[in-house]
Design a protein around this motif. Structure first.
Motif, PDB file in Angstrom:
ATOM      1  N   PHE C 309       1.838   9.043  10.458  1.00  0.00           N
ATOM      2  CA  PHE C 309       1.249   7.822   9.922  1.00  0.00           C
ATOM      3  C   PHE C 309       1.346   7.928   8.400  1.00  0.00           C
ATOM      4  O   PHE C 309       1.060   8.980   7.832  1.00  0.00           O
ATOM      5  N   ARG C 310       1.773   6.851   7.768  1.00  0.00           N
ATOM      6  CA  ARG C 310       1.823   6.839   6.312  1.00  0.00           C
ATOM      7  C   ARG C 310       0.698   5.959   5.801  1.00  0.00           C
ATOM      8  O   ARG C 310       0.620   4.773   6.144  1.00  0.00           O
ATOM      9  N   ILE C 311      -0.198   6.539   5.027  1.00  0.00           N
ATOM     10  CA  ILE C 311      -1.286   5.782   4.395  1.00  0.00           C
ATOM     11  C   ILE C 311      -0.942   5.678   2.923  1.00  0.00           C
ATOM     12  O   ILE C 311      -0.829   6.708   2.250  1.00  0.00           O
ATOM     13  N   ALA C 312      -0.712   4.452   2.447  1.00  0.00           N
ATOM     14  CA  ALA C 312      -0.199   4.271   1.093  1.00  0.00           C
ATOM     15  C   ALA C 312      -1.121   3.411   0.243  1.00  0.00           C
ATOM     16  O   ALA C 312      -1.827   2.532   0.754  1.00  0.00           O
ATOM     17  N   LEU C 313      -1.109   3.693  -1.050  1.00  0.00           N
ATOM     18  CA  LEU C 313      -1.881   2.928  -2.022  1.00  0.00           C
ATOM     19  C   LEU C 313      -0.938   2.467  -3.134  1.00  0.00           C
ATOM     20  O   LEU C 313      -0.154   3.275  -3.662  1.00  0.00           O
ATOM     21  N   VAL C 314      -0.989   1.181  -3.473  1.00  0.00           N
ATOM     22  CA  VAL C 314      -0.168   0.677  -4.564  1.00  0.00           C
ATOM     23  C   VAL C 314      -0.848   1.019  -5.885  1.00  0.00           C
ATOM     24  O   VAL C 314      -1.949   0.545  -6.160  1.00  0.00           O
ATOM     25  N   GLU C 315      -0.198   1.860  -6.689  1.00  0.00           N
ATOM     26  CA  GLU C 315      -0.746   2.275  -7.986  1.00  0.00           C
ATOM     27  C   GLU C 315      -0.533   1.203  -9.036  1.00  0.00           C
ATOM     28  O   GLU C 315      -1.436   0.863  -9.788  1.00  0.00           O
ATOM     29  N   GLN C 316       0.705   0.706  -9.084  1.00  0.00           N
ATOM     30  CA  GLN C 316       1.073  -0.277 -10.105  1.00  0.00           C
ATOM     31  C   GLN C 316       2.110  -1.221  -9.553  1.00  0.00           C
ATOM     32  O   GLN C 316       2.849  -0.869  -8.637  1.00  0.00           O
ATOM     33  N   GLY C 317       2.193  -2.415 -10.170  1.00  0.00           N
ATOM     34  CA  GLY C 317       3.233  -3.370  -9.830  1.00  0.00           C
ATOM     35  C   GLY C 317       2.871  -4.185  -8.609  1.00  0.00           C
ATOM     36  O   GLY C 317       1.760  -4.107  -8.075  1.00  0.00           O
TER      37      GLY C 317
END
Lengths: 461, 461, 461
Positions: C309-317
């Motif tokens: 499972f990939r848990i991702a957070l958008v840092e920028q953009g």
């Protein structure tokens, strides 16, 4: 019993304080009020609000015989659905057998670790196609594998055999554990008799009339009286297996916890601990076994486990337990809806007496106080054991003393020196004088000290 | 079919006993009554009360094509919520493909072990950036990793390809398993076509009109007919990878279970077993694969697994199964409220026929009888495999024979000699004559024996 | 914000296509309709039907202070009960602290991995009886063990300290995580104050009046302003521990992800990845940490994870995400009743902006497009990391190119050459031109190309 004691406790404390100056007494009462209000509200509240302490009523009976009994603590997920579902796969069992008895052969669909609280017995385990027999005495730890058929004897002429078991369930649903009686037992036929008679005849190559008579003989009890000769005959076998191909097979010999050097010891108490380094068979269960002996009137310094749940049983003595809990009192609804937004800690205090079971979840600060007079003896299982660390919040090894001075000042809002006075005020370690004895020692220093403290206070406000 | 057989069975048995003395016959009936009353009460009861046996109706269809089908057994947690939630993370799958067919490329969000029941095929697996192809024949075990794209062919001109899969799910919820079709399949577009067309154009660097035409070609079937040339072309690739950098990469070659030496063998049957020592890729699944071949009219000695759940599929033949269960019949309510206080064992007997699936939970005694005539062939998966032990309750290796004499006498309430006669009466091992054949053998010993037994009986009461 | 963007997106695309021939435009619209109908039906639908993307509203507040805040994403099992219960034991946390602040000492009943998104800070961890301090900068990964007391400072005079945490919960119920404040914090007393005063007096060997004054000082905030001197004093300690008995104890030093060589890199973007081979302390969590930097207007080639499972957070953009899902839209009922019989894939597309969190389950094809202008920077955690493989479905390393020609022809129903043109049409790898930029490049090839394609199309139908 429990409730009475809960009511009784404050009275005791009140007595202890009867000599204090009225000034102090007033503050003392304010404190107790604050405490009670912060606490879940006295005995009645306790019942509903202490999800970590369990008494007689929390056990279910598995074997109830004229000569002994086997009880199992109900599923943690049913006792404390909101707080202990993490350990629902574990159960705690208790075996008690009268002198000169035989506990019928059975196997479980669970792995178990036995710890002998009291008595002189022997266990035979049918494992990997052969039998091994071991004599058992107080402090012995022995692993019984899932599906291994085992039976026990109480060798003693006058003492009960008492064993506590940690069960890690592996069958059907998590937390379910079943006993399969080879020769029948409590209210039960042997599982053999449940096979169809024609199948059984062929399997055992024995005619049904003979089978009938054979199974007609068995006792319908899980624990039966045994003659001295038979006990002696079985006892003689104990330990025989040790001569075996060991070390080529991993030794299944019991390990005696109490003969190991204590990991902590002073005049206030001592504790013995064993993990897979001492007894290799604890490895796959990732469990640790410990036994603490707290002198009457002493206490255990405030502590928490970093990772392990501690499941404890009071062997002897009495006292009380305080667990600091962020969940309880927040209410189930809030629990779900609002998430764990607010940070109110609730003190859950319960009286402990022989037979009390309690669980301390990881991270939860707690402390235990032994009643004056008799020692408080507690045995416990801890899991997961790997990477678990016991952290003390008071005493010479108070972890918070490791903070940098600047951090102490920021965190506690006082000069580092003042913080050290409190965090490091206690020179003792692990086992300390309990509240009452501490107060008496202090008073020993004379009224001057008291007066001083009173002035100090008035100045303080 | 199932119900009929259940009704039919007693009749069969009745016939078999038609020659017995009326005295014996009466007892025989008493026994059957006792049995039925103890059992869950005949066919109807069976349906509701045997939570361990599953037929056609318990499967859900995944691929239904003109040329074959893929079915998956429903979640164990929905088939038997009170008894099999422990293995809810596993699913059982069945693939059947006609001669000269191609099974479309797909990947699953589950790990799987394939076992080839029948046929001649080949599998291609796209794993770690390259392709490996292996030819498959009866008895082959091959691991397909979660997320590896795979496709198969049936090379045979006349025989079906039949494969059974154990799936260990790893996606979304436990027990859920999804197939992702690269080029489309049963009722499905390719997953490519679900991307927005502008994204797809850029990703594949191909204009939408070309993409349209490309995807317009694909068949909407999961299993399609294939020309001999294409089959041959793909088949030629099989095994190519074996020449590869092995042993530097762990071999993904299939392991053939049936070519391994049987772990038990006699004129009544034989069994082959493979675990991670034979096929390293079973290690992280902690699973074992076995195949038993029971001669017509023979049976497997009563046994239980100490730790593993056994999920079995009947490949060929028919017969019946008896599982002894302490849960069933106690009722869900009792299950929860009263805990597992009482110890009544229920016999769950079910007729087995080709395609039947059954599960035997750890600790549960069971036995299997092959119908006369055809052999009963069963393949099964067992997990957890580690530290699991198969324990026999009848035959030369009956574990209970290991008890000390004194223990036998206490447990069974008879002289050790009498206990040995029953526990050790069977000289055979693992595979034994079934009930009917046993009875015939016995009768072979002539009326004297029978009369004797009758006297014996009358004496016995 | 989210909804607006979703509506806004098609408009953007429409603009991008404004120059196309009407013929193409018509098809383009047909496509969009097909898409939308296949998709869960626009913004409203999105809300209910995209169970994998989470915004501000999905977080619960843990610390809300004048000088910073700590938020935790709600339990996955409550955010997406039907799709993410598998990872219910994990939580995602976010810490933001103003310049020159001190984050109060606390311990959690969960293991965590911290990743520093931004800022210059330091962390002190009280572990195994001693303190270790490490300075932290952008890209640092550090493990904080369950039950270890830790506190942080933001050293910077002008920049925020931003940290994202992956929490693996180990207490009470799966997914529950609690913070225990040593010195008090957000709305909370210190846990010390919850002990009964008489117990506390004895434990700390300090009189109640003194204790009162001591605890009266503490701030009721989780994050407080700190003077430069104190910050400096604490900062000076950082890294001290490194001189320690290492390598005899496993180094607890942070590992900087961004200083490691990228695992993929081209002019369209690059990605850094770290697992237990880089930072041994990720081993028992079986997790991987990654950071992707996608140039504005570029995209990530369609891919899926085989196991993680990939848990991702958008840092920028900003940009958008497309996930292809076989579950959603099938409806919960169908989910349960009919099993996963049908194979309709739904595209879940969502706009991503700073702070968006998304989860991609194993096996699910997905792609990410960066908005033009600013780079899209994303950090993510992947678990289980062991045996997980990232598979690409487009580009030079498109796994499907590994198929045998015959298999391609059977699967796609076209000549192998035609299949290769599509599957291998993209010469780029991992990071590619996004849809808009691709279209512009194509148009660069002039109208001839376009006319051609139109003829091609008309021929095609």
């Amino acid at each position: 019993m429990k409730k009475i004691a809960v009511v009784f406790l404050p009275v005791l404390l009140l007595l202890a304080f009867s000599l204090l100056s009225t000034a102090e007494q007033k503050r003392e009462e304010e404190f107790r009020d604050r405490r009670l209000s912060r606490n879940s509200g006295g005995p009645a509240g306790e019942e509903t609000d202490n999800p970590y302490v369990f008494g007689e009523e929390s056990f279910e009976s598995r074997v109830r015989s004229e000569h002994g009994r086997v009880r199992v603590l109900k599923k943690f997920s049913s006792l404390s659905p909101h707080y202990l579902s993490r350990i629902e796969n574990y159960r705690l069992g208790l075996l008690e057998a009268d002198p000169l008895t035989f506990i019928m052969p059975t196997h479980l669909d669970a792995d178990s670790v036995f710890y002998v609280i009291e008595g002189e017995g022997a266990i035979s385990i049918l494992h990997e196609g052969s039998r091994e027999s071991h004599s058992l005495e107080r402090g012995d730890i022995i692993r019984v594998w899932s599906g291994s058929i085992f039976y026990l004897i109480n060798k003693s002429h006058d003492r009960k055999l008492r064993i506590v078991k940690l069960l890690q369930t592996g069958g059907t649903n998590p937390g379910d554990v079943e006993a399969f009686y080879s020769a029948g037992g409590e209210e039960a036929d042997s599982y053999y008799q449940s096979f169809s008679i024609e199948l059984l005849e062929a399997a055992l190559n024995t005619r049904r009339d003979k089978l009938q008579r054979f199974f007609a003989q068995h006792k319908k009890e899980g624990i039966i009286k045994a003659s001295e000769e038979k006990i002696r005959a079985i006892a003689q076998q104990s330990g025989k297996s040790e001569g075996g191909p060991w070390p080529f097979t991993k030794s299944k010999k019991p390990f005696n916890l109490l003969r190991k050097r204590p990991s902590h010891q002073n005049n206030r108490g001592h504790v013995h601990e064993a993990d897979s380094n001492d007894y290799e068979q604890l490895k796959d269960l990732n469990a640790r076994v410990a036994h603490a002996n707290i002198s009457g009137g002493s206490m255990v310094a405030a502590f928490f486990n970093t990772r392990a749940f501690r499941i404890a049983l009071v062997e002897q003595g009495s006292g009380y337990l305080e667990i600091i809990c962020p969940h309880v009192g927040r209410g189930e609804e809030k629990q779900r809806e609002r998430g764990q937004g607010s940070r109110k800690y609730t003190r859950l205090s319960s009286v402990l007496s022989e037979g009390s079971v309690y669980v301390i979840p990881p991270g939860h600060p707690a402390s235990i106080v032994a009643g004056r007079g008799k020692n408080l003896q507690i045995m416990c299982f801890e899991m997961p054991a790997e990477n678990n660390e016991l952290v003390f919040l008071a005493g010479k090894n108070n972890i918070l003393r490791e903070m940098e001075d600047a951090a102490k000042e920021l965190a506690f809002g006082v000069a580092a020196k003042a913080a050290d006075e409190v965090l490091g005020g206690q020179k003792g370690e692990v086992f300390l004088p309990g509240p009452e004895e501490w107060r008496e020692e202090i008073r020993g220093h004379g009224d001057m000290a008291l007066e001083y403290s009173v002035l100090e206070v008035s100045a303080g406000f």
